[in-house]
Design a protein around this motif. Structure first.
Motif, PDB file in Angstrom:
ATOM      1  N   ALA A  64       0.866  -1.075   0.193  1.00 54.19           N
ATOM      2  CA  ALA A  64      -0.044  -0.106   0.014  1.00 54.19           C
ATOM      3  C   ALA A  64       0.840   1.242  -0.025  1.00 54.19           C
ATOM      4  CB  ALA A  64      -1.150  -0.220   1.299  1.00 54.19           C
ATOM      5  N   GLU A  65       2.169   1.120   0.541  1.00 57.02           N
ATOM      6  CA  GLU A  65       2.841   2.514   0.401  1.00 57.02           C
ATOM      7  C   GLU A  65       3.816   2.367  -0.675  1.00 57.02           C
ATOM      8  OE1 GLU A  65       5.146   1.226   3.986  1.00 57.02           O
ATOM      9  OE2 GLU A  65       3.747   2.573   5.324  1.00 57.02           O
ATOM     10  N   SER A  66       3.594   1.586  -1.857  1.00 53.32           N
ATOM     11  CA  SER A  66       4.469   1.425  -2.838  1.00 53.32           C
ATOM     12  C   SER A  66       4.499   2.678  -3.804  1.00 53.32           C
ATOM     13  CB  SER A  66       4.203   0.243  -3.604  1.00 53.32           C
ATOM     14  OG  SER A  66       3.065   0.286  -4.198  1.00 53.32           O
ATOM     15  N   ASN A  67       3.375   3.509  -3.808  1.00 53.60           N
ATOM     16  CA  ASN A  67       3.555   4.678  -4.340  1.00 53.60           C
ATOM     17  C   ASN A  67       3.742   5.958  -3.608  1.00 53.60           C
ATOM     18  OD1 ASN A  67       2.636   3.628  -7.053  1.00 53.60           O
ATOM     19  ND2 ASN A  67       0.269   3.963  -6.341  1.00 53.60           N
ATOM     20  N   LEU A  68       4.419   5.820  -2.366  1.00 59.20           N
ATOM     21  CA  LEU A  68       4.855   6.758  -1.556  1.00 59.20           C
ATOM     22  C   LEU A  68       6.427   6.885  -1.553  1.00 59.20           C
ATOM     23  CD1 LEU A  68       2.204   6.072   1.145  1.00 59.20           C
ATOM     24  CD2 LEU A  68       2.241   8.289  -0.135  1.00 59.20           C
ATOM     25  N   ASP A  69       6.802   8.226  -1.466  1.00 54.69           N
ATOM     26  CA  ASP A  69       8.161   8.352  -1.053  1.00 54.69           C
ATOM     27  C   ASP A  69       8.631   8.478   0.211  1.00 54.69           C
ATOM     28  OD1 ASP A  69      10.940   8.945  -0.820  1.00 54.69           O
ATOM     29  OD2 ASP A  69      10.830  10.208  -2.535  1.00 54.69           O
ATOM     30  N   ILE A  70       8.633   7.165   0.901  1.00 53.47           N
ATOM     31  CA  ILE A  70       8.671   7.146   2.620  1.00 53.47           C
ATOM     32  C   ILE A  70       9.637   8.024   3.124  1.00 53.47           C
ATOM     33  CG2 ILE A  70       9.183   5.833   4.682  1.00 53.47           C
ATOM     34  CD1 ILE A  70       6.394   5.231   3.297  1.00 53.47           C
ATOM     35  N   ASN A  71      10.986   8.091   2.366  1.00 55.44           N
ATOM     36  CA  ASN A  71      12.153   8.961   2.968  1.00 55.44           C
ATOM     37  C   ASN A  71      12.034  10.389   2.996  1.00 55.44           C
ATOM     38  OD1 ASN A  71      13.939   7.180   4.165  1.00 55.44           O
ATOM     39  ND2 ASN A  71      15.088   6.667   2.456  1.00 55.44           N
ATOM     40  N   SER A  72      10.955  10.613   1.467  1.00 52.81           N
ATOM     41  CA  SER A  72      10.940  12.050   1.628  1.00 52.81           C
ATOM     42  C   SER A  72      10.098  12.505   2.735  1.00 52.81           C
ATOM     43  CB  SER A  72      10.876  12.380   0.395  1.00 52.81           C
ATOM     44  OG  SER A  72       9.309  12.693  -0.047  1.00 52.81           O
TER      45      SER A  72
END
Ligand code: ATP
Ligand code: MG
Length: 417
Positions: A369-377
């Motif tokens: 579900a997080e694959s489209n998110l830039d977690i680090n940014s």
């Protein structure tokens, strides 16, 4: 007459072994700090107790209200310090017992100085007999009852002095503050996380706090204000604390716009955990704390909690996992956070609330579900926007200061490593 003293009893369990001196010194300095500004001459360990020598003009109620917040105290009492003779002990015992009404009583003597010529039993029976004679002389119908007496007159014979008292007052319990290491608590403004933090403080943890807040609140409704009032209420237990405040709305928008709706809340939580973990590392905290209680709401099913935790490497403690709401509320009332958490405020979590939140997510599903998110940014965004408040407990009041903290990306990078 000499001023009374406060005799402080601590639990003996934690005194076994090498930590004894460290714990006692910490308890002593917690007491000193708590009593700052009041007429207190000294605080010192004596025998198996900590003694607070009161100065002239000390108001017992004020002193007691401060001692109530000192962790690591089983109970305490206002005692008369007297010379170590049977006559002086009998006089003091009579001063304690005469004003009280009771059908039966006992005298309990503890000698921490074993060189005292009479045994505890001998002193008990001498004082008991004296009290009985005095009471009977006043035609009072009383008897001695050693098992479950209505009133007990306590006598402690120490090396230089003896103490006499008849009222034990329960203390805060737990272990002395700041003896267990540092932890970072995710503090929401609700009832649970403040109580969770208190439980860990009570076991000796030094707790720092992080709060995530949304925009759009009317002035005075902001949850950031509630979080800071909560820390203010809790800080006397551990002398000082830090509160990191992180604006969360842009991060939430990003998550709401790019991830499947049913996982939103869980993804907010994972982002909160990641940011809290990075701040915890900078803060030298070793673990995280949340106020989750198993099954309380949809995001707190066992599977969901496990799936959320997979986002952080740090251990997440949930001291309320097995606690019922009523018990949490009772504790909130006891520690004075209830009224603060009960204020209406703008909680950021229900923003963009899904119609049907997932109940049984797995770590894999949340990763996907997080694959489209830039977690680090998102993580950097949170940390760079964070602000820091420092709280300090001094002379019975709490001071709050805005504090600059370095958010250079080099430092942030190393915290994330
Ligand atoms: P609380 O009474 O602490 O708000 P809760 O039962 O309402 O808990 P949630 O709101 O689902 O449950 O939050 C669960 C936990 O997640 C909280 O106890 C807290 O540790 C953390 N948390 C939730 N929202 C925030 C926030 N805005 N800032 C910091 N931590 C939060
Ligand atoms: Mg909440």
């Amino acid at each position: 007459m000499t001023n009374p003293v406060i005799v402080v009893h601590y639990h003996e369990v934690w005194l076994k072994g090498r930590n004894r001196r460290f714990f006692l010194r910490t308890l002593q300095s917690s007491l000193r700090l708590a009593l700052q500004g009041l007429p207190v001459k000294r605080v010192e360990p004596l025998g198996d107790r900590m003694i607070v020598w009161l100065g002239d003009g000390a108001v017992i109620e004020e002193v007691a209200a401060r001692i109530k917040l000192v962790l690591g105290i089983a109970f305490y009492a206002v005692a008369q310090p007297v010379e170590r003779s049977i006559e002086a002990l009998c006089d003091a015992a009579w001063r304690e017992m005469e004003p009280q009404q009771f059908p039966n009583f006992a005298v309990r003597v503890k000698r921490s100085d074993k060189s005292f010529p009479q045994s505890s039993l001998e002193v008990e029976s001498a004082i008991g007999k004296y009290l009985l004679d005095q009471l009977r002389a006043q035609n009072r119908d009383v008897r001695v009852r050693l098992k479950t007496p209505n009133v007990t007159c306590y006598v402690e014979i120490m090396r230089q002095i003896a103490l006499v008292y008849a009222h034990k007052i329960p203390g805060a319990g737990g272990l002395p503050a700041n003896t267990a290491g540092r932890m970072m608590c995710l503090l929401s403004g609700g009832f649970d996380s403040a109580v969770a933090a208190y439980h860990m403080m009570k076991r000796g943890a030094h707790v720092s706090f992080v709060h995530f807040y949304g925009a759009g609140a009317e002035p005075g409704e902001s949850s950031a204000h509630v979080a800071s009032s909560l820390v203010k209420q809790l800080v006397p237990y551990q002398a000082h604390a830090k509160l990191y405040r992180v604006p969360f709305e842009t991060i939430q928008r990003e998550i709401a716009g790019r991830a499947p709706e049913e996982y939103r809340i869980l993804l907010y939580r994972r982002m909160m955990l990641r940011i809290a973990e990075a701040l915890a590392k900078r803060d030298h905290s070793l673990a995280l704390i949340t106020g989750d209680s198993l099954g309380q709401v949809a995001s707190q099913t066992l599977r969901n909690m496990v799936a959320v935790d997979a986002a952080a490497k740090m251990v997440v403690f949930r001291p309320l996992a097995g606690t019922d709401k009523e018990d949490i509320i009772d504790t909130a009332r006891k520690i004075g956070t209830y009224d603060i958490s009960a204020e209406p405020f703008h909680d950021c979590c229900p923003v963009f609330l899904p119609r049907q939140p997932a109940l049984y997510a797995s770590p894999k599903e949340l990763d996907a579900a997080e694959s489209n998110l830039d977690i680090n940014s998102l993580l950097f965004k949170g940390i760079r926007a964070a602000s820091l408040l420092k709280f300090e407990y001094k002379s019975g009041t709490v001071e709050v200061k805005e504090s600059a903290f370095i958010k250079s990306s080099a430092k942030t990078q190393s915290a994330l490593a």
